[in-house]
Design a protein around this motif. Structure first.
Motif, PDB file in Angstrom:
ATOM      1  N   ILE A  71       0.835  -1.208   0.000  1.00  0.00           N
ATOM      2  CA  ILE A  71       0.000   0.000   0.000  1.00  0.00           C
ATOM      3  C   ILE A  71       0.867   1.254   0.000  1.00  0.00           C
ATOM      4  O   ILE A  71       0.587   2.219  -0.727  1.00  0.00           O
ATOM      5  CB  ILE A  71      -0.961  -0.028   1.213  1.00  0.00           C
ATOM      6  CG1 ILE A  71      -2.067  -1.052   0.949  1.00  0.00           C
ATOM      7  CG2 ILE A  71      -1.550   1.353   1.478  1.00  0.00           C
ATOM      8  CD1 ILE A  71      -3.088  -1.164   2.038  1.00  0.00           C
ATOM      9  N   VAL A  73       3.814   1.627  -1.229  1.00  0.00           N
ATOM     10  CA  VAL A  73       4.377   1.777  -2.580  1.00  0.00           C
ATOM     11  C   VAL A  73       3.325   2.383  -3.513  1.00  0.00           C
ATOM     12  O   VAL A  73       3.624   3.271  -4.315  1.00  0.00           O
ATOM     13  CB  VAL A  73       4.896   0.417  -3.115  1.00  0.00           C
ATOM     14  CG1 VAL A  73       5.261   0.509  -4.585  1.00  0.00           C
ATOM     15  CG2 VAL A  73       6.101  -0.041  -2.310  1.00  0.00           C
ATOM     16  N   ARG A  74       2.091   1.943  -3.375  1.00  0.00           N
ATOM     17  CA  ARG A  74       1.022   2.491  -4.215  1.00  0.00           C
ATOM     18  C   ARG A  74       0.798   3.961  -3.893  1.00  0.00           C
ATOM     19  O   ARG A  74       0.587   4.778  -4.792  1.00  0.00           O
ATOM     20  CB  ARG A  74      -0.287   1.741  -3.973  1.00  0.00           C
ATOM     21  CG  ARG A  74      -0.205   0.269  -4.291  1.00  0.00           C
ATOM     22  CD  ARG A  74      -1.558  -0.260  -4.646  1.00  0.00           C
ATOM     23  NE  ARG A  74      -1.941   0.297  -5.925  1.00  0.00           N
ATOM     24  CZ  ARG A  74      -2.740  -0.301  -6.787  1.00  0.00           C
ATOM     25  NH1 ARG A  74      -3.227  -1.473  -6.507  1.00  0.00           N
ATOM     26  NH2 ARG A  74      -3.056   0.276  -7.914  1.00  0.00           N
ATOM     27  N   ILE A  75       0.786   4.291  -2.618  1.00  0.00           N
ATOM     28  CA  ILE A  75       0.567   5.695  -2.211  1.00  0.00           C
ATOM     29  C   ILE A  75       1.677   6.572  -2.779  1.00  0.00           C
ATOM     30  O   ILE A  75       1.416   7.597  -3.417  1.00  0.00           O
ATOM     31  CB  ILE A  75       0.524   5.807  -0.656  1.00  0.00           C
ATOM     32  CG1 ILE A  75      -0.748   5.149  -0.097  1.00  0.00           C
ATOM     33  CG2 ILE A  75       0.611   7.264  -0.221  1.00  0.00           C
ATOM     34  CD1 ILE A  75      -0.764   5.020   1.425  1.00  0.00           C
ATOM     35  N   THR A  77       3.776   5.981  -5.222  1.00  0.00           N
ATOM     36  CA  THR A  77       3.784   6.025  -6.694  1.00  0.00           C
ATOM     37  C   THR A  77       2.708   6.975  -7.215  1.00  0.00           C
ATOM     38  O   THR A  77       2.952   7.752  -8.148  1.00  0.00           O
ATOM     39  CB  THR A  77       3.543   4.613  -7.269  1.00  0.00           C
ATOM     40  OG1 THR A  77       4.346   3.683  -6.557  1.00  0.00           O
ATOM     41  CG2 THR A  77       3.919   4.556  -8.735  1.00  0.00           C
ATOM     42  N   ALA A  78       1.529   6.905  -6.597  1.00  0.00           N
ATOM     43  CA  ALA A  78       0.438   7.781  -7.039  1.00  0.00           C
ATOM     44  C   ALA A  78       0.801   9.248  -6.821  1.00  0.00           C
ATOM     45  O   ALA A  78       0.480  10.112  -7.648  1.00  0.00           O
ATOM     46  CB  ALA A  78      -0.837   7.432  -6.291  1.00  0.00           C
TER      47      ALA A  78
END
Lengths: 171, 171
Positions: A71, A73-75, A77-78
């Motif tokens: 999560i 990493v997703r945050i 990256t976004a």
């Protein structure tokens, strides 16, 4: 919105059965009320074999730990995508080459890739800590799990009953 | 005792990255304190992309749900082994043919195998509900996850610092 996203936690790979996980010499109660020889035995929990010195809670925490890294990493990256395209592309390129299965290993590798990757890794570490402690709704997790087990059990039994009811078989 | 047991939750299979998980048009704060334009915005959580209408909590609950089924199967199998060898062997044979990745699917298949398997399935449903609600230590899970994220972050940074410190490089 992105409901078809591939999610990490829905892809459990459960081994059918570990070898020698059972101990034939002991008798174990299967509900907490089924077997209480004396009042001196304080632990009324069901015996869960095969976890050795660890516990189911520790295994679940380890799993959540990897989930929080995913999560984070997703945050990150976004966020990068909108204001730092270069860093975003570097992180995406790194992601295409490294698995997120083991979050700590992923972060360790990211730190060693380059100084720019290192700062991304530090940011991911910070975000996963903040997410775990502040954002993740622990009470909601428990509530959803309770609800899920109830609803799943009811659905499984109802489906079976409907499937095997006389009316169904007469059709 | 059985520390080498293969554990289901340590085997995450994380896809490197889902396609189209990002929305380039929005700017997102990466910590809860970094961006608060007005007091009217009440949600101070970090934006987690890619979960669509679900939530990270729902995904984690689904994962725990499968984990509880796995644990219930272990509990029931361990109990059967000591006092009902026939049922134990039937369940083990079924386990060798069916994956536990999807707990509900496993139970649905088990119910349809034979009347004897059906009673085993009902027992597994009952045990996973009791385990989830009574035995699993939710507070302990949270505590362990907090501890894990702190210790992992510290270890990752310490290892990196030690690895790249001048003394280490002079060796």
């Amino acid at each position: 919105m992105e409901s078809s996203t591939i999610l990490p936690l829905s892809q459990l790979s459960v081994s059918p059965w570990p070898k020698r996980a059972h101990q034939p010499t002991r008798s174990r109660p299967w509900t907490r009320r089924a077997y209480q020889p004396t009042r001196l035995i304080r632990c009324q929990k069901m015996y869960v074999p095969g976890f050795g010195e660890a516990s189911p809670e520790a295994k679940a925490a380890k799993n959540l730990h990897n989930f929080f890294t995913y999560i984070a990493v997703r945050i990150v990256t976004a966020q990068l995508e909108s204001y730092n395209t270069e860093a975003y592309e570097e992180l995406m390129e790194f992601l295409s080459r490294h698995s997120l299965n083991d979050g700590d290993k992923f972060c360790a590798n990211l730190m060693r890739e380059s100084p720019r990757h290192r700062s991304l890794a530090l940011r991911i570490l910070e975000v996963r800590s903040a997410y775990c402690k502040n954002d993740f709704e622990w009470d909601n997790l428990k509530r959803l799990a309770f609800k899920m087990v109830e609803e799943s059990n009811t659905r499984l039994m109802r489906d079976y009953v409907l499937e095997t009811s006389p009316e169904e078989q007469e059709k």
